[in-house]
Motif scaffolding. Sequence first.
Motif, PDB file in Angstrom:
ATOM      1  N   ASP A 113       0.836  -1.206   0.000  1.00 49.15           N
ATOM      2  CA  ASP A 113       0.000   0.000   0.000  1.00 49.15           C
ATOM      3  C   ASP A 113       0.865   1.247   0.000  1.00 49.15           C
ATOM      4  OD1 ASP A 113      -2.217  -1.566   0.090  1.00 49.15           O
ATOM      5  OD2 ASP A 113      -2.667  -1.220   2.209  1.00 49.15           O
ATOM      6  N   SER A 114       0.319   2.312  -0.540  1.00 48.06           N
ATOM      7  CA  SER A 114       0.999   3.603  -0.412  1.00 48.06           C
ATOM      8  C   SER A 114       0.857   4.063   1.040  1.00 48.06           C
ATOM      9  CB  SER A 114       0.368   4.635  -1.345  1.00 48.06           C
ATOM     10  OG  SER A 114      -0.959   4.944  -0.930  1.00 48.06           O
ATOM     11  N   LEU A 115       1.659   5.043   1.430  1.00 46.55           N
ATOM     12  CA  LEU A 115       1.599   5.520   2.813  1.00 46.55           C
ATOM     13  C   LEU A 115       0.227   6.103   3.124  1.00 46.55           C
ATOM     14  CD1 LEU A 115       3.011   6.064   5.494  1.00 46.55           C
ATOM     15  CD2 LEU A 115       3.862   8.217   4.543  1.00 46.55           C
ATOM     16  N   ALA A 116      -0.349   6.838   2.177  1.00 47.45           N
ATOM     17  CA  ALA A 116      -1.672   7.437   2.397  1.00 47.45           C
ATOM     18  C   ALA A 116      -2.737   6.351   2.565  1.00 47.45           C
ATOM     19  CB  ALA A 116      -2.028   8.356   1.235  1.00 47.45           C
ATOM     20  N   GLU A 117      -2.688   5.323   1.704  1.00 49.34           N
ATOM     21  CA  GLU A 117      -3.661   4.222   1.808  1.00 49.34           C
ATOM     22  C   GLU A 117      -3.502   3.483   3.132  1.00 49.34           C
ATOM     23  OE1 GLU A 117      -2.640   2.018  -1.638  1.00 49.34           O
ATOM     24  OE2 GLU A 117      -4.034   3.078  -2.965  1.00 49.34           O
ATOM     25  N   ALA A 118      -2.266   3.323   3.570  1.00 54.87           N
ATOM     26  CA  ALA A 118      -2.009   2.618   4.829  1.00 54.87           C
ATOM     27  C   ALA A 118      -2.528   3.429   6.014  1.00 54.87           C
ATOM     28  CB  ALA A 118      -0.509   2.367   4.983  1.00 54.87           C
ATOM     29  N   MET A 119      -2.369   4.738   5.965  1.00 52.00           N
ATOM     30  CA  MET A 119      -2.827   5.591   7.069  1.00 52.00           C
ATOM     31  C   MET A 119      -4.351   5.652   7.156  1.00 52.00           C
ATOM     32  SD  MET A 119      -0.133   8.776   7.152  1.00 52.00           S
ATOM     33  CE  MET A 119       1.435   8.597   8.031  1.00 52.00           C
ATOM     34  N   LYS A 120      -5.024   5.430   6.053  1.00 52.57           N
ATOM     35  CA  LYS A 120      -6.492   5.425   6.050  1.00 52.57           C
ATOM     36  C   LYS A 120      -7.061   4.335   6.954  1.00 52.57           C
ATOM     37  CE  LYS A 120      -7.629   7.374   1.525  1.00 52.57           C
ATOM     38  NZ  LYS A 120      -8.206   7.096   0.186  1.00 52.57           N
ATOM     39  N   LYS A 121      -6.257   3.316   7.236  1.00 46.70           N
ATOM     40  CA  LYS A 121      -6.721   2.207   8.067  1.00 46.70           C
ATOM     41  C   LYS A 121      -6.741   2.567   9.552  1.00 46.70           C
ATOM     42  CE  LYS A 121      -5.127  -1.167   4.669  1.00 46.70           C
ATOM     43  NZ  LYS A 121      -4.269  -2.326   4.358  1.00 46.70           N
ATOM     44  N   SER A 122      -6.237   3.744   9.887  1.00 51.47           N
ATOM     45  CA  SER A 122      -6.274   4.223  11.280  1.00 51.47           C
ATOM     46  C   SER A 122      -6.907   5.615  11.302  1.00 51.47           C
ATOM     47  CB  SER A 122      -4.865   4.274  11.874  1.00 51.47           C
ATOM     48  OG  SER A 122      -4.233   3.012  11.815  1.00 51.47           O
ATOM     49  N   PRO A 123      -8.214   5.706  10.966  1.00 49.76           N
ATOM     50  CA  PRO A 123      -8.866   7.020  10.831  1.00 49.76           C
ATOM     51  C   PRO A 123      -8.972   7.804  12.131  1.00 49.76           C
ATOM     52  CG  PRO A 123     -10.491   5.249  10.736  1.00 49.76           C
ATOM     53  CD  PRO A 123      -9.147   4.600  10.701  1.00 49.76           C
ATOM     54  N   LYS A 124      -8.928   7.110  13.277  1.00 50.83           N
ATOM     55  CA  LYS A 124      -9.032   7.814  14.554  1.00 50.83           C
ATOM     56  C   LYS A 124      -7.740   8.558  14.896  1.00 50.83           C
ATOM     57  CE  LYS A 124     -12.492   4.815  16.701  1.00 50.83           C
ATOM     58  NZ  LYS A 124     -12.801   3.935  17.857  1.00 50.83           N
ATOM     59  N   VAL A 125      -6.654   8.169  14.245  1.00 47.63           N
ATOM     60  CA  VAL A 125      -5.363   8.818  14.483  1.00 47.63           C
ATOM     61  C   VAL A 125      -5.014   9.758  13.340  1.00 47.63           C
ATOM     62  CG1 VAL A 125      -2.889   8.451  14.811  1.00 47.63           C
ATOM     63  CG2 VAL A 125      -4.537   6.895  15.872  1.00 47.63           C
ATOM     64  N   PHE A 126      -5.110   9.248  12.116  1.00 47.43           N
ATOM     65  CA  PHE A 126      -4.762  10.037  10.938  1.00 47.43           C
ATOM     66  C   PHE A 126      -6.036  10.532  10.267  1.00 47.43           C
ATOM     67  CE2 PHE A 126      -1.348   6.733  11.277  1.00 47.43           C
ATOM     68  CZ  PHE A 126      -0.367   7.586  11.750  1.00 47.43           C
ATOM     69  N   THR A 127      -6.299  11.816  10.410  1.00 51.88           N
ATOM     70  CA  THR A 127      -7.521  12.407   9.886  1.00 51.88           C
ATOM     71  C   THR A 127      -7.504  12.455   8.363  1.00 51.88           C
ATOM     72  OG1 THR A 127      -6.570  14.637   9.969  1.00 51.88           O
ATOM     73  CG2 THR A 127      -7.728  13.846  11.944  1.00 51.88           C
TER      74      THR A 127
END
Length: 405
Positions: A113-127
């Motif tokens: 996954d790209s970094l942005a796609e990976a961060m989407k999996k933690s929406p409570k942390v990464f807005t």
Amino acid sequence: MADFAYIAVNREGKQVKGSMKAPNEMEARSQLRKNGLRPIRVKEQTFMTKDINLGVEKKVKTRDLSVFCRQFASVLNAGVTVVDALRMLADQTENKTLKNALITTREAVQQGDSLAEAMKKSPKVFTEMFVNMVDAGEQSGSLEVSIDRMGKQFEKSAKLSGLVKNAMIYPVVVIVVAIVVTIVMSVKVIPKFAEMYGEMGADLPFTTKIVCNFSEFLLDKWWLLTLILAGLIAFLSWFGTTTKGKEVYGFLSLKMPIFGKILIKSHSASFARVMSTLIASGMNITTAIEICGKAMKNIHYTYALKEAKARVEEGMPLSVPIRSASNIFPPMVHNMIAIGEETGNVEHMMERVADYYEEETESATKNLTELMTPLIIVLLGGIIGFLVLAMYQPMIGMYGNMGNL
């Protein structure tokens, strides 16, 4: 899958502890080695040794995200890969919620996954704003710059939010102290005076009767008062989660004497700072307005920016709908945006607006705190003075009558 607790050494030679899921101990050790850790001890967790999760995660503060962004940008600038950078930061992060989010992100990046796609999996942390900034940075090849900008954004936001909260907490604390003092006097001091005056058959003044009746009510019906307060707090908390409640609270906060003007300046600074950050990352203005609207804490700003986005999509300059929302945006905001639109440098003008209103908020907050200190002391002294006077007034009257004999 079983839960395993481990102690391992990272590539810097630092000992780290944690837990993970794996089919067996051998697979757990293998996963640790893939992540650049040398396992020292890996043991399956039993019911007694397993970390207990009550479903309550520690919130990731804005300041935590600011520190993470600064460190992440620095590590990436040093030439470290994204996966290794995430591992290093996860090892040294104390906030477990952020730590778990970084581990989840690293694993997703390792899987392609790209970094942005990976961060989407933690929406409570990464807005959504954070993810979009990272996505824009990856597409433009300037990920480090985008992360660094987000770090500055979080740092400014945390500072501004802290100033406003401190200004509002001070009077609340003093009011609570005044209430506690009043209750203590009503429960411990006033009943003794009331009993003494009753035995003496003294004719009580109106103020003394009010204080004595309040004291009796507090002693006899404390449970009723507690139920009423608990019910009121529960209702107000629930009401604040509804759309109507957010509208009412948002409106009242902006209309509060003195505090309302400070909050308007604070919200204007946040709006300008976020817009400047998003536009600087190369994001188109309609997407930036939408994300900014979702990031605003007051729902009336969200509504205003939603309307602004619709008008901009129709071909209207952003300064026009912002001018229409003059009840929540000071004139300087739309004037500076208009200048930026004329010169083709909206990002720079937004940044200047943010700087100006951040300084204004800080100055107004400090002045308010200095002004409120003597006023609150006078208020607290007035409450205590009233209670003392109400209790001693009958005694003063009795001495006066004795002097007239």
